[in-house]
Design a protein around this motif. Structure first.
Motif, PDB file in Angstrom:
ATOM      1  N   GLN A 159       0.877  -0.882  -0.140  1.00  0.00           N
ATOM      2  CA  GLN A 159      -0.388   0.079   0.152  1.00  0.00           C
ATOM      3  C   GLN A 159       0.743   1.356  -0.280  1.00  0.00           C
ATOM      4  O   GLN A 159       0.508   1.769  -0.791  1.00  0.00           O
ATOM      5  CB  GLN A 159      -1.013   0.503   1.063  1.00  0.00           C
ATOM      6  N   GLU A 160       2.158   1.356   0.493  1.00  0.00           N
ATOM      7  CA  GLU A 160       2.124   2.657   0.939  1.00  0.00           C
ATOM      8  C   GLU A 160       3.322   2.611  -0.401  1.00  0.00           C
ATOM      9  O   GLU A 160       4.080   3.526  -1.270  1.00  0.00           O
ATOM     10  CB  GLU A 160       4.256   2.263   2.172  1.00  0.00           C
ATOM     11  N   ALA A 161       3.498   1.367  -0.959  1.00  0.00           N
ATOM     12  CA  ALA A 161       4.900   1.803  -2.211  1.00  0.00           C
ATOM     13  C   ALA A 161       3.523   1.787  -3.285  1.00  0.00           C
ATOM     14  O   ALA A 161       4.122   2.088  -4.087  1.00  0.00           O
ATOM     15  CB  ALA A 161       4.836  -0.095  -3.125  1.00  0.00           C
ATOM     16  N   TRP A 162       2.427   1.905  -3.400  1.00  0.00           N
ATOM     17  CA  TRP A 162       1.216   2.430  -4.198  1.00  0.00           C
ATOM     18  C   TRP A 162       1.492   3.866  -3.962  1.00  0.00           C
ATOM     19  O   TRP A 162       1.608   4.300  -5.306  1.00  0.00           O
ATOM     20  CB  TRP A 162       0.146   1.550  -3.962  1.00  0.00           C
ATOM     21  N   GLU A 163       1.445   3.659  -3.300  1.00  0.00           N
ATOM     22  CA  GLU A 163       1.272   6.413  -2.767  1.00  0.00           C
ATOM     23  C   GLU A 163       2.609   6.318  -3.710  1.00  0.00           C
ATOM     24  O   GLU A 163       2.690   7.506  -4.164  1.00  0.00           O
ATOM     25  CB  GLU A 163       1.164   6.256  -0.980  1.00  0.00           C
ATOM     26  N   VAL A 164       3.610   5.907  -3.394  1.00  0.00           N
ATOM     27  CA  VAL A 164       5.111   6.024  -3.809  1.00  0.00           C
ATOM     28  C   VAL A 164       4.926   6.106  -5.624  1.00  0.00           C
ATOM     29  O   VAL A 164       5.314   7.525  -6.245  1.00  0.00           O
ATOM     30  CB  VAL A 164       6.081   5.697  -2.991  1.00  0.00           C
ATOM     31  N   ALA A 165       4.177   4.994  -6.008  1.00  0.00           N
ATOM     32  CA  ALA A 165       4.313   5.198  -7.332  1.00  0.00           C
ATOM     33  C   ALA A 165       3.493   6.056  -8.168  1.00  0.00           C
ATOM     34  O   ALA A 165       4.014   6.796  -8.937  1.00  0.00           O
ATOM     35  CB  ALA A 165       3.958   3.416  -7.617  1.00  0.00           C
ATOM     36  N   GLN A 166       2.168   5.596  -7.397  1.00  0.00           N
ATOM     37  CA  GLN A 166       1.224   7.092  -7.661  1.00  0.00           C
ATOM     38  C   GLN A 166       2.262   8.264  -7.642  1.00  0.00           C
ATOM     39  O   GLN A 166       2.377   9.534  -9.010  1.00  0.00           O
ATOM     40  CB  GLN A 166       0.438   7.166  -7.258  1.00  0.00           C
ATOM     41  N   ASN A 167       2.666   8.997  -6.685  1.00  0.00           N
ATOM     42  CA  ASN A 167       3.431   9.335  -6.998  1.00  0.00           C
ATOM     43  C   ASN A 167       5.191  10.524  -7.372  1.00  0.00           C
ATOM     44  O   ASN A 167       5.394  11.186  -8.364  1.00  0.00           O
ATOM     45  CB  ASN A 167       4.302  10.503  -5.707  1.00  0.00           C
ATOM     46  N   ALA A 168       5.232   9.273  -7.871  1.00  0.00           N
ATOM     47  CA  ALA A 168       6.241   9.343  -9.260  1.00  0.00           C
ATOM     48  C   ALA A 168       5.900   9.076 -10.756  1.00  0.00           C
ATOM     49  O   ALA A 168       6.283  10.241 -11.177  1.00  0.00           O
ATOM     50  CB  ALA A 168       7.144   8.266  -8.824  1.00  0.00           C
ATOM     51  N   SER A 169       4.305   8.580 -11.192  1.00  0.00           N
ATOM     52  CA  SER A 169       3.628   9.075 -11.651  1.00  0.00           C
ATOM     53  C   SER A 169       3.553  10.499 -12.076  1.00  0.00           C
ATOM     54  O   SER A 169       3.707  10.831 -13.843  1.00  0.00           O
ATOM     55  CB  SER A 169       2.438   7.969 -11.687  1.00  0.00           C
ATOM     56  N   ILE A 170       2.851  10.956 -11.126  1.00  0.00           N
ATOM     57  CA  ILE A 170       2.416  12.233 -11.863  1.00  0.00           C
ATOM     58  C   ILE A 170       3.577  12.881 -11.515  1.00  0.00           C
ATOM     59  O   ILE A 170       3.306  13.692 -12.873  1.00  0.00           O
ATOM     60  CB  ILE A 170       1.686  12.798  -9.995  1.00  0.00           C
ATOM     61  N   MET A 171       4.347  13.151 -11.059  1.00  0.00           N
ATOM     62  CA  MET A 171       5.691  13.714 -11.410  1.00  0.00           C
ATOM     63  C   MET A 171       6.180  13.403 -13.087  1.00  0.00           C
ATOM     64  O   MET A 171       7.200  14.511 -13.985  1.00  0.00           O
ATOM     65  CB  MET A 171       7.297  13.342 -10.903  1.00  0.00           C
ATOM     66  N   CYS A 172       5.749  12.591 -13.569  1.00  0.00           N
ATOM     67  CA  CYS A 172       6.160  11.727 -14.778  1.00  0.00           C
ATOM     68  C   CYS A 172       5.189  12.703 -15.920  1.00  0.00           C
ATOM     69  O   CYS A 172       5.672  12.785 -16.981  1.00  0.00           O
ATOM     70  CB  CYS A 172       6.224  10.335 -15.108  1.00  0.00           C
ATOM     71  N   GLN A 173       4.557  13.152 -15.362  1.00  0.00           N
ATOM     72  CA  GLN A 173       3.248  12.958 -16.484  1.00  0.00           C
ATOM     73  C   GLN A 173       3.375  14.678 -16.255  1.00  0.00           C
ATOM     74  O   GLN A 173       3.617  15.667 -17.540  1.00  0.00           O
ATOM     75  CB  GLN A 173       2.042  13.288 -15.822  1.00  0.00           C
ATOM     76  N   LYS A 174       4.282  16.022 -15.455  1.00  0.00           N
ATOM     77  CA  LYS A 174       4.570  17.251 -15.242  1.00  0.00           C
ATOM     78  C   LYS A 174       5.850  17.017 -16.319  1.00  0.00           C
ATOM     79  O   LYS A 174       5.926  17.957 -16.847  1.00  0.00           O
ATOM     80  CB  LYS A 174       4.496  17.365 -13.905  1.00  0.00           C
ATOM     81  N   ASP A 175       6.776  15.806 -16.161  1.00  0.00           N
ATOM     82  CA  ASP A 175       8.339  16.487 -17.520  1.00  0.00           C
ATOM     83  C   ASP A 175       8.291  15.745 -18.772  1.00  0.00           C
ATOM     84  O   ASP A 175       8.872  16.543 -19.197  1.00  0.00           O
ATOM     85  CB  ASP A 175       9.323  15.199 -16.575  1.00  0.00           C
ATOM     86  N   GLU A 176       6.931  15.057 -18.643  1.00  0.00           N
ATOM     87  CA  GLU A 176       6.674  14.856 -20.499  1.00  0.00           C
ATOM     88  C   GLU A 176       8.233  13.434 -19.892  1.00  0.00           C
ATOM     89  O   GLU A 176       8.114  13.470 -22.237  1.00  0.00           O
ATOM     90  CB  GLU A 176       6.839  15.930 -21.152  1.00  0.00           C
ATOM     91  N   ASP A 177       8.879  13.275 -19.726  1.00  0.00           N
ATOM     92  CA  ASP A 177       9.522  12.045 -20.547  1.00  0.00           C
ATOM     93  C   ASP A 177       9.048  10.676 -20.603  1.00  0.00           C
ATOM     94  O   ASP A 177       8.763  10.034 -19.572  1.00  0.00           O
ATOM     95  CB  ASP A 177      10.975  12.176 -19.118  1.00  0.00           C
ATOM     96  N   GLN A 178       8.768  10.788 -21.815  1.00  0.00           N
ATOM     97  CA  GLN A 178       8.324   9.546 -22.580  1.00  0.00           C
ATOM     98  C   GLN A 178       9.129   8.092 -21.454  1.00  0.00           C
ATOM     99  O   GLN A 178       8.010   7.175 -20.979  1.00  0.00           O
ATOM    100  CB  GLN A 178       8.150   8.576 -23.694  1.00  0.00           C
ATOM    101  N   ASP A 179      10.196   8.043 -21.253  1.00  0.00           N
ATOM    102  CA  ASP A 179      10.614   6.848 -20.636  1.00  0.00           C
ATOM    103  C   ASP A 179      10.501   6.558 -18.659  1.00  0.00           C
ATOM    104  O   ASP A 179       9.992   5.538 -18.862  1.00  0.00           O
ATOM    105  CB  ASP A 179      12.686   6.560 -21.156  1.00  0.00           C
TER     106      ASP A 179
END
Length: 148
Positions: A19-39
């Motif tokens: 569950q904690e891993a999910w929260e961190v993964a979601q935050n990482a995904s949100i950061m990537c949406q802003k960066d436009e870094d496709q990889d």
């Protein structure tokens, strides 16, 4: 910051704290949406699928893994395409869709062979073995219940 978030999510998974891993993964995904870094977007999407698989949320995991697969195909990253297929195969195993699991794992195996990734081949072979065992078990269950 993103690599440390991914590492933290993986560490939390290995510690049995999905569950904690999910929260961190979601935050990482949100950061990537802003960066436009496709990889990075593809990698965090696949990470989210793995965490969701661990949480036994098959349909959500399948959607994320399929999204990651498409992104890695676009990027031309054959190793990560094959890895995504392995995650998809495992999701299908969770959902007891053995034929779909076998199809994805066999595609992954072929991709890993194309790039001479022997560890990846072993991973795909293991999934194929698990799917084959599940298939044989399903067949035995079907034949014993139909003969009753």
């Amino acid at each position: 910051e993103l690599p440390s978030m991914v590492a933290a999510s993986v560490s939390l998974l290995s510690l049995g704290r999905p569950q904690e891993a999910w929260e961190v993964a979601q935050n990482a995904s949100i950061m990537c949406q802003k960066d436009e870094d496709q990889d990075a977007k593809a990698s965090t999407t696949l990470l989210a699928a793995i965490v969701l698989l661990t949480l036994r949320k098959g349909q959500e995991a399948l959607q994320r893994a399929t999204d990651a697969l498409e992104l890695f195909c676009t990027l031309g990253d054959q190793q990560m395409v094959a890895s995504s297929l392995c995650v998809i195969a495992n999701i299908h195993l969770l959902d007891r869709n053995v034929s779909a699991a076998l199809e994805a794992a066999e595609k992954a195996l072929a991709s890993f062979r194309d790039i001479s990734d022997f560890e990846g081949e072993a991973m795909a072979d293991l999934i194929i073995s698990e799917a084959s065992a599940a298939s044989a078990s399903n067949e035995r269950s079907s034949s014993s219940s139909s003969s009753s």
